[in-house]
Write a protein that holds these residues in place. Structure first.
Motif, mmCIF file in Angstrom:
data_model
loop_
_atom_site.group_PDB
_atom_site.id
_atom_site.type_symbol
_atom_site.label_atom_id
_atom_site.label_comp_id
_atom_site.label_asym_id
_atom_site.label_seq_id
_atom_site.Cartn_x
_atom_site.Cartn_y
_atom_site.Cartn_z
ATOM 1 N N SER A 41 28.290 39.585 39.796
ATOM 2 C CA SER A 41 29.735 39.354 39.699
ATOM 3 C C SER A 41 30.375 40.723 39.940
ATOM 4 O O SER A 41 31.730 41.169 39.438
ATOM 5 C CB SER A 41 30.423 38.817 38.417
ATOM 6 N N SER A 42 29.717 41.766 40.305
ATOM 7 C CA SER A 42 30.597 43.047 40.909
ATOM 8 C C SER A 42 29.903 43.770 42.244
ATOM 9 O O SER A 42 28.827 43.919 42.250
ATOM 10 C CB SER A 42 30.035 44.134 39.672
ATOM 11 N N SER A 43 31.047 43.695 43.076
ATOM 12 C CA SER A 43 30.550 44.275 44.448
ATOM 13 C C SER A 43 30.249 45.853 44.099
ATOM 14 O O SER A 43 29.185 46.184 44.955
ATOM 15 C CB SER A 43 31.779 44.502 45.264
ATOM 16 N N THR A 84 37.581 37.099 47.222
ATOM 17 C CA THR A 84 38.665 37.389 46.123
ATOM 18 C C THR A 84 39.779 36.719 46.681
ATOM 19 O O THR A 84 40.692 36.174 45.919
ATOM 20 C CB THR A 84 38.758 38.501 45.572
ATOM 21 N N GLY A 126 35.936 46.503 42.250
ATOM 22 C CA GLY A 126 34.741 45.463 42.538
ATOM 23 C C GLY A 126 33.854 45.142 41.043
ATOM 24 O O GLY A 126 32.611 45.893 41.206
ATOM 25 N N ILE A 127 34.610 44.917 40.093
ATOM 26 C CA ILE A 127 34.123 44.660 38.858
ATOM 27 C C ILE A 127 34.257 43.168 38.513
ATOM 28 O O ILE A 127 35.238 42.630 38.973
ATOM 29 C CB ILE A 127 34.592 45.581 37.843
ATOM 30 N N GLU A 182 35.691 39.856 37.193
ATOM 31 C CA GLU A 182 36.907 39.323 36.583
ATOM 32 C C GLU A 182 38.239 40.007 37.265
ATOM 33 O O GLU A 182 39.258 39.737 36.771
ATOM 34 C CB GLU A 182 36.866 39.240 35.224
ATOM 35 N N ALA A 183 37.998 41.008 37.995
ATOM 36 C CA ALA A 183 38.923 41.845 38.550
ATOM 37 C C ALA A 183 40.218 41.128 39.171
ATOM 38 O O ALA A 183 41.405 41.437 38.894
ATOM 39 C CB ALA A 183 38.497 42.898 39.538
ATOM 40 N N GLY A 184 39.625 39.953 40.082
ATOM 41 C CA GLY A 184 40.466 39.333 40.579
ATOM 42 C C GLY A 184 41.471 38.448 39.773
ATOM 43 O O GLY A 184 42.606 38.199 40.053
ATOM 44 N N ASP A 237 33.696 33.891 39.770
ATOM 45 C CA ASP A 237 33.446 34.993 40.177
ATOM 46 C C ASP A 237 32.281 35.231 40.909
ATOM 47 O O ASP A 237 32.110 36.185 41.640
ATOM 48 C CB ASP A 237 33.539 35.958 38.742
ATOM 49 N N ARG A 264 32.586 34.244 44.300
ATOM 50 C CA ARG A 264 33.597 35.144 45.307
ATOM 51 C C ARG A 264 32.891 36.398 45.465
ATOM 52 O O ARG A 264 33.022 36.857 46.299
ATOM 53 C CB ARG A 264 34.866 34.928 44.653
ATOM 54 N N THR A 265 32.319 36.798 44.506
ATOM 55 C CA THR A 265 31.674 38.049 44.627
ATOM 56 C C THR A 265 30.533 38.134 45.602
ATOM 57 O O THR A 265 30.305 39.004 46.566
ATOM 58 C CB THR A 265 31.077 38.780 43.262
ATOM 59 N N ASN A 320 32.111 38.316 48.986
ATOM 60 C CA ASN A 320 32.659 39.486 49.173
ATOM 61 C C ASN A 320 31.818 40.526 49.666
ATOM 62 O O ASN A 320 31.673 41.248 50.493
ATOM 63 C CB ASN A 320 33.153 40.351 47.924
HETATM 64 N N1 ASP Z 1 34.170 40.652 40.884
HETATM 65 C C1 ASP Z 1 34.634 40.463 42.068
HETATM 66 C C2 ASP Z 1 33.889 41.762 43.033
HETATM 67 O O1 ASP Z 1 33.538 42.577 42.281
HETATM 68 C C3 ASP Z 1 36.039 41.001 42.015
HETATM 69 C C4 ASP Z 1 36.840 39.609 41.581
HETATM 70 O O2 ASP Z 1 36.948 39.495 40.445
HETATM 71 O O3 ASP Z 1 37.156 38.847 42.231
HETATM 72 O O4 ASP Z 1 33.791 41.648 44.120
#
Ligand code: ASP
Length: 406
Positions: free
Chosen positions: A264-266, A303, A343-344, A346-348, A377, A380-381, A384
Motif C-alpha cells: 500500500s505504498s507507491s 487515489t 506515497g505511503i 493511508e495517505a489518501g 488502499d 488504489r496504490t 497509482n
Molecule cells: N497508499 C497510497 C500510495 O502510496 C496513497 C493513498 O493513501 O491513497 O500510493
C-alpha cells in the motif's frame, strides 16, 4: 522459478494463510505479532533506500540531461500525462458514484473520526504549495519529505548540469552513489516474495471480513471504476500512444503491481517499479530516474478516483445532494488531494479532509468508510503505480528512449 512467479505465489499463499488465520479467530496474538515484525522489517528495508534513491536518481538524471530545454520537454510531457490521466480517473470515479449511488440509504452508524485525523486539520491550498520548497534540504532529507527532496534534487541537478566540466567530479560521485543504491536494491528485491507473503497474511488475518458487508456497494463502485481506468484507459495509452502491447507490458510490471498491492505504498514500491521498467519494459535509465520518483509522489490516479467516490459516498450517506458546481469542486480538490498525498499507506485518507471541507461535508464522514479503507488502499496504490509505469513508458517512447528489453 522466475521472480514474478514467486511473487504471485507469495500473494496467493499469503492470502490463503491470512484468510485461514482470520477464520480461526487469530486476529491478534504472538503469531500475528511475529508476522507483523517480519512485514515491518521488509518494509523498512524498502524504505531505507527510498531517500537516497530518489535524491541520487533525480540529480543524476537531470544533471545528465545537459540541456535545460530537454528537461523542460521531458517535464512538460510528464506533467501533461499526469494531469490528463488523473483528470480522467476522477471523472470516472464521479461517473461511477453518480450511477451506482452506493451511499443512498446506507445506514452505517457513524464511528467517529480517529484522533490522528482530528489533530491534523485540513491543509490549505497555499500550505500544499509552500510545502514544496524546503527551508533546509538536509532537514527535508532527514524527514523523508519526498516533495521537498524532489524539488531540491531537480534544482541541484540543473545547477550541476550547467557547471559543465567543473561539475564533472560531483556528477560522477552522485552517479556512483546511485549505482551503489541500485545494487542494494537488487539485494532487497530478492526478499520481495517473502515480504509480500508476510504482508498479505497480516492484512487478511487482521481484517474482520464482516465489516465489508454493509459497504459492499461502495467497495464495488471504487474497485469497478479503478478497474475501468486500469483496464481501458491505460491500455488505450499503451496501444495508441506508447505503441506497446498491453499484455506484455502488464506481465513486465506485474511484480511492481503485486508489491504495490501488498505494501500500500507507491514510495516503498519505487525500487521495484524502476527495476521492472528498465529490465522488462526497456525504459531508459534517464527517463525512469526522472519520471518515476516524481510519479510515485504526485501522480496518483487511483487515489484521486477514490477521493472523489468516497466524498460523494459520504454526501449520499448524509442525504446531501451535491450540485454540479459542488461536484466540480470535488473534481478539483480530489485531484489536488491526490497530488498532496504522500506515497505511503493511508495517505489518501488524510488528504480527503481537503475534499470534504471544500464542499462543506462533515469530517466525521470519514468514520463511515474507515472499516474498508485498508483494502481500498491496496487497490488504489496498485493503480497509482500502474499509472506511473504507463507514464514513464509513454515519455520514454516520445523521447525515443524505449528499447527492446534485455
Ligand atoms: N497508499 C497510497 C500510495 O502510496 C496513497 C493513498 O493513501 O491513497 O500510493
Amino acid at each position: 522459478m522466475k521472480l514474478t512467479t514467486k511473487v504471485f505465489l507469495a500473494l496467493l499463499i499469503g492470502a490463503v494463510a491470512g484468510a485461514t488465520l482470520n477464520s480461526l479467530g487469530q486476529h491478534e496474538g504472538r503469531l500475528m505479532e511475529a508476522l507483523d515484525t517480519g512485514g515491518k522489517l521488509f518494509l523498512r528495508l524498502l524504505k531505507m533506500v527510498i531517500v537516497p534513491l530518489i535524491f541520487t536518481s533525480i540529480v543524476h538524471a537531470v544533471a545528465g540531461l545537459g540541456d535545460l530545454r530537454k528537461l523542460t520537454r521531458i517535464g512538460a510531457r510528464t506533467f501533461v500525462y499526469y494531469f490528463t490521466t488523473t483528470g480522467i480517473a476522477v471523472f470516472l470515479g464521479l461517473a461511477a458514484v453518480n450511477l451506482a449511488r452506493p451511499g443512498v440509504g446506507a445506514d452505517l452508524g457513524l464511528k467517529g473520526v480517529p484522533e490522528r485525523l482530528q489533530e491534523q486539520g485540513p491543509p490549505s491550498v497555499s500550505d500544499l504549495l509552500l510545502r514544496v520548497i524546503p527551508e533546509n534540504p538536509v532537514d527535508a532529507l532527514a524527514r523523508t519529505d519526498v516533495l521537498q527532496i524532489i524539488f531540491f534534487a531537480l534544482v541541484l541537478g540543473v545547477a550541476l548540469g550547467m557547471l559543465g566540466a567543473k561539475g564533472q567530479r560531483t556528477r560522477e560521485v552522485i552517479e556512483e552513489l546511485n549505482d551503489a543504491i541500485l545494487l542494494i536494491i537488487g539485494w532487497v528485491l530478492k526478499l520481495v516474495p517473502y515480504g509480500v507473503a508476510l504482508l498479505m497474511t497480516r492484512a487478511l488475518g487482521r481484517a474482520g471480513l464482516d465489516v465489508f458487508l454493509p459497504l459492499l456497494k461502495y467497495l464495488g463502485t471504487v474497485i469497478g471504476a479503478l478497474a475501468v481506468h486500469a483496464l481501458l484507459v491505460y491500455p488505450f495509452a499503451l496501444i495508441f500512444l506508447a505503441k506497446v502491447k498491453p499484455l506484455q507490458f502488464f506481465r513486465g510490471v506485474s511484480e511492481a503491481l503485486v508489491t504495490a498491492f501488498s505494501t500500500s505504498s507507491s514510495s516503498a514500491t519505487l525500487p521495484v517499479t524502476m527495476r521492472c521498467l528498465q529490465e522488462n519494459v526497456g525504459v531508459s535509465e534517464r527517463v525512469s530516474f526522472f519520471v518515476l520518483p516524481i510519479g510515485a509522489t504526485v501522480n496518483m490516479d487511483g487515489t484521486a478516483l477514490y477521493e472523489a467516490v468516497a466524498a460523494m459516498f459520504i454526501a449520499q450517506a448524509y442525504g446531501i445532494d451535491l450540485t454540479l458546481t459542488q461536484q466540480l469542486l470535488v473534481f478539483l480538490t480530489a485531484t489536488l488531494a491526490a497530488i498532496g498525498a504522500a506515497g505511503i499507506p493511508e495517505a489518501g485518507l488524510f488528504t480527503m479532509v481537503i475534499v470534504l471541507n471544500a464542499v462543506g461535508l462533515p469530517t466525521e464522514g470519514i468514520g463511515l468508510i474507515l472499516a474498508v479503507d485498508r483494502i481500498l488502499d491496496m487497490c488504489r496504490t496498485t493503480v497509482n503505480v500502474l499509472g506511473d509505469t504507463v507514464g514513464a513508458t509513454l515519455v520514454a517512447r516520445l523521447e525515443g528512449e524505449l528499447n527492446a528489453p534485455d
